[in-house]
Design a protein around this motif. Sequence first.
Motif, PDB file in Angstrom:
ATOM      1  N   ILE A   3     -13.073 -12.348  -2.860  1.00 24.67           N
ATOM      2  CA  ILE A   3     -12.699 -10.932  -2.854  1.00 24.67           C
ATOM      3  C   ILE A   3     -13.678 -10.184  -1.959  1.00 24.67           C
ATOM      4  N   THR A   4     -13.149  -9.415  -1.015  1.00 22.37           N
ATOM      5  CA  THR A   4     -13.985  -8.537  -0.207  1.00 22.37           C
ATOM      6  C   THR A   4     -13.969  -7.155  -0.850  1.00 22.37           C
ATOM      7  N   VAL A   5     -15.162  -6.603  -1.062  1.00 25.12           N
ATOM      8  CA  VAL A   5     -15.307  -5.310  -1.731  1.00 25.12           C
ATOM      9  C   VAL A   5     -15.872  -4.305  -0.733  1.00 25.12           C
ATOM     10  N   ILE A   6     -15.181  -3.183  -0.585  1.00 31.51           N
ATOM     11  CA  ILE A   6     -15.647  -2.112   0.300  1.00 31.51           C
ATOM     12  C   ILE A   6     -15.526  -0.781  -0.418  1.00 31.51           C
ATOM     13  N   SER A   7     -16.176   0.210   0.144  1.00 28.74           N
ATOM     14  CA  SER A   7     -16.107   1.559  -0.399  1.00 28.74           C
ATOM     15  C   SER A   7     -16.518   2.534   0.691  1.00 28.74           C
ATOM     16  N   ASP A   8     -16.201   3.774   0.482  1.00 28.64           N
ATOM     17  CA  ASP A   8     -16.694   4.855   1.343  1.00 28.64           C
ATOM     18  C   ASP A   8     -16.472   4.567   2.826  1.00 28.64           C
ATOM     19  N   THR A   9     -15.223   4.230   3.168  1.00 30.05           N
ATOM     20  CA  THR A   9     -14.884   4.005   4.576  1.00 30.05           C
ATOM     21  C   THR A   9     -14.773   5.334   5.326  1.00 30.05           C
ATOM     22  N   HIS A  10     -14.364   6.383   4.664  1.00 28.16           N
ATOM     23  CA  HIS A  10     -14.324   7.739   5.230  1.00 28.16           C
ATOM     24  C   HIS A  10     -13.655   7.786   6.602  1.00 28.16           C
ATOM     25  N   LEU A  11     -12.457   7.205   6.691  1.00 25.80           N
ATOM     26  CA  LEU A  11     -11.709   7.268   7.950  1.00 25.80           C
ATOM     27  C   LEU A  11     -10.782   8.477   7.911  1.00 25.80           C
ATOM     28  N   ARG A  12     -10.914   9.329   8.903  1.00 26.97           N
ATOM     29  CA  ARG A  12     -10.109  10.546   8.977  1.00 26.97           C
ATOM     30  C   ARG A  12      -8.688  10.204   9.448  1.00 26.97           C
ATOM     31  N   PRO A  13      -7.726  11.090   9.185  1.00 27.25           N
ATOM     32  CA  PRO A  13      -6.367  10.849   9.672  1.00 27.25           C
ATOM     33  C   PRO A  13      -6.393  10.572  11.182  1.00 27.25           C
ATOM     34  N   GLY A  14      -5.668   9.561  11.573  1.00 20.25           N
ATOM     35  CA  GLY A  14      -5.632   9.165  12.977  1.00 20.25           C
ATOM     36  C   GLY A  14      -6.615   8.061  13.319  1.00 20.25           C
ATOM     37  N   GLN A  15      -7.604   7.822  12.451  1.00 22.94           N
ATOM     38  CA  GLN A  15      -8.563   6.737  12.687  1.00 22.94           C
ATOM     39  C   GLN A  15      -8.030   5.463  12.042  1.00 22.94           C
ATOM     40  N   ILE A  17      -8.291   1.415  10.870  1.00 23.62           N
ATOM     41  CA  ILE A  17      -9.328   0.532  10.344  1.00 23.62           C
ATOM     42  C   ILE A  17      -9.889  -0.368  11.444  1.00 23.62           C
ATOM     43  N   GLU A  18      -9.255  -0.388  12.594  1.00 21.68           N
ATOM     44  CA  GLU A  18      -9.755  -1.188  13.719  1.00 21.68           C
ATOM     45  C   GLU A  18     -11.146  -0.740  14.164  1.00 21.68           C
ATOM     46  N   ILE A  19     -11.591   0.458  13.749  1.00 24.98           N
ATOM     47  CA  ILE A  19     -12.953   0.897  14.101  1.00 24.98           C
ATOM     48  C   ILE A  19     -14.005   0.282  13.177  1.00 24.98           C
ATOM     49  N   LEU A  20     -13.565  -0.382  12.102  1.00 23.85           N
ATOM     50  CA  LEU A  20     -14.509  -1.073  11.217  1.00 23.85           C
ATOM     51  C   LEU A  20     -15.120  -2.254  11.967  1.00 23.85           C
ATOM     52  N   PRO A  21     -16.307  -2.690  11.573  1.00 19.24           N
ATOM     53  CA  PRO A  21     -16.930  -3.841  12.250  1.00 19.24           C
ATOM     54  C   PRO A  21     -16.003  -5.065  12.233  1.00 19.24           C
ATOM     55  N   PRO A  23     -16.569  -8.273  12.099  1.00 20.35           N
ATOM     56  CA  PRO A  23     -16.799  -9.259  11.030  1.00 20.35           C
ATOM     57  C   PRO A  23     -16.209  -8.815   9.681  1.00 20.35           C
ATOM     58  N   LEU A  24     -16.198  -7.512   9.422  1.00 22.18           N
ATOM     59  CA  LEU A  24     -15.595  -7.011   8.191  1.00 22.18           C
ATOM     60  C   LEU A  24     -14.080  -7.191   8.242  1.00 22.18           C
ATOM     61  N   LEU A  25     -13.471  -6.885   9.374  1.00 20.61           N
ATOM     62  CA  LEU A  25     -12.025  -7.079   9.508  1.00 20.61           C
ATOM     63  C   LEU A  25     -11.661  -8.546   9.286  1.00 20.61           C
ATOM     64  N   ASP A  26     -12.497  -9.453   9.797  1.00 24.85           N
ATOM     65  CA  ASP A  26     -12.268 -10.888   9.594  1.00 24.85           C
ATOM     66  C   ASP A  26     -12.381 -11.244   8.105  1.00 24.85           C
ATOM     67  N   MET A  27     -13.386 -10.673   7.428  1.00 23.26           N
ATOM     68  CA  MET A  27     -13.551 -10.913   5.982  1.00 23.26           C
ATOM     69  C   MET A  27     -12.321 -10.435   5.212  1.00 23.26           C
ATOM     70  N   GLN A  50      -3.827  -2.070   2.681  1.00 23.03           N
ATOM     71  CA  GLN A  50      -2.806  -2.662   1.834  1.00 23.03           C
ATOM     72  C   GLN A  50      -1.929  -3.631   2.636  1.00 23.03           C
ATOM     73  N   ASP A  51      -1.730  -3.348   3.914  1.00 15.08           N
ATOM     74  CA  ASP A  51      -0.930  -4.225   4.768  1.00 15.08           C
ATOM     75  C   ASP A  51      -1.644  -5.549   5.059  1.00 15.08           C
ATOM     76  N   ILE A  52      -2.978  -5.554   4.996  1.00 11.31           N
ATOM     77  CA  ILE A  52      -3.750  -6.771   5.277  1.00 11.31           C
ATOM     78  C   ILE A  52      -3.670  -7.754   4.130  1.00 11.31           C
ATOM     79  N   ASN A  53      -3.800  -7.246   2.907  1.00  9.46           N
ATOM     80  CA  ASN A  53      -4.009  -8.139   1.780  1.00  9.46           C
ATOM     81  C   ASN A  53      -3.704  -7.427   0.470  1.00  9.46           C
ATOM     82  N   ASN A  54      -3.737  -8.173  -0.626  1.00  9.77           N
ATOM     83  CA  ASN A  54      -3.605  -7.613  -1.960  1.00  9.77           C
ATOM     84  C   ASN A  54      -4.758  -6.632  -2.185  1.00  9.77           C
ATOM     85  N   LEU A  55      -4.450  -5.370  -2.466  1.00 11.73           N
ATOM     86  CA  LEU A  55      -5.464  -4.320  -2.564  1.00 11.73           C
ATOM     87  C   LEU A  55      -5.505  -3.720  -3.962  1.00 11.73           C
TER      88      LEU A  55
END
Length: 192
Positions: A3-15, A17-21, A23-27, A50-55
Amino acid sequence: MKITVISDTHLRPGQSIEILPQPLLDMLASSDMIVHAGDFESLQCYNELQDINNLVAVAGNTDSPKIRQLLPEHTTFEAEGVRIGVTHQGQLSVVDMTGLGYFARELEVDLLIFGHIHRPRVHKSGDFTLLCPGSPTSPRQSDPSAAELIIEDGEVSAGIVNFQGKVCGSIEFARSQGKKYTTYNDVARSHH
């Protein structure tokens, strides 16, 4: 189970998740499940994860009204015999975990995942563990981070994973002065 655990991504509308590191996207893509402890900020971030995996997710204090309507403030679930709780803002202290401990006992969980403090923490107390994955985009007194849980035979192991990226001003200043700034991540890494 991973299980990959994340929090506080704080992505504004229009951003995206591709801006995440990367290695995190791979995880996230290679995990069996993603847990997000709130503060997506945008519905787009929630939908993309949610489109990537069970969330499994909860709403945070800066999430959009749509996310707050969609997600609970806290939730519990079971993964391979381990009862896990998720909340965003369990308490304000980054040092004293007493309030979160009481909440873990109230929820009757083996592991309580929380966010809000933007700083990774793994705290074992008796029969439960408290885990904050930190933030991959706006860390406080730490490097960008997430957490990885491995659950086997009813046992869970939790580790903090650090990424290259933006750090808070105090660390940036110390490093610019050539000083080693010891973060919780450095301490956690040496113990796991």
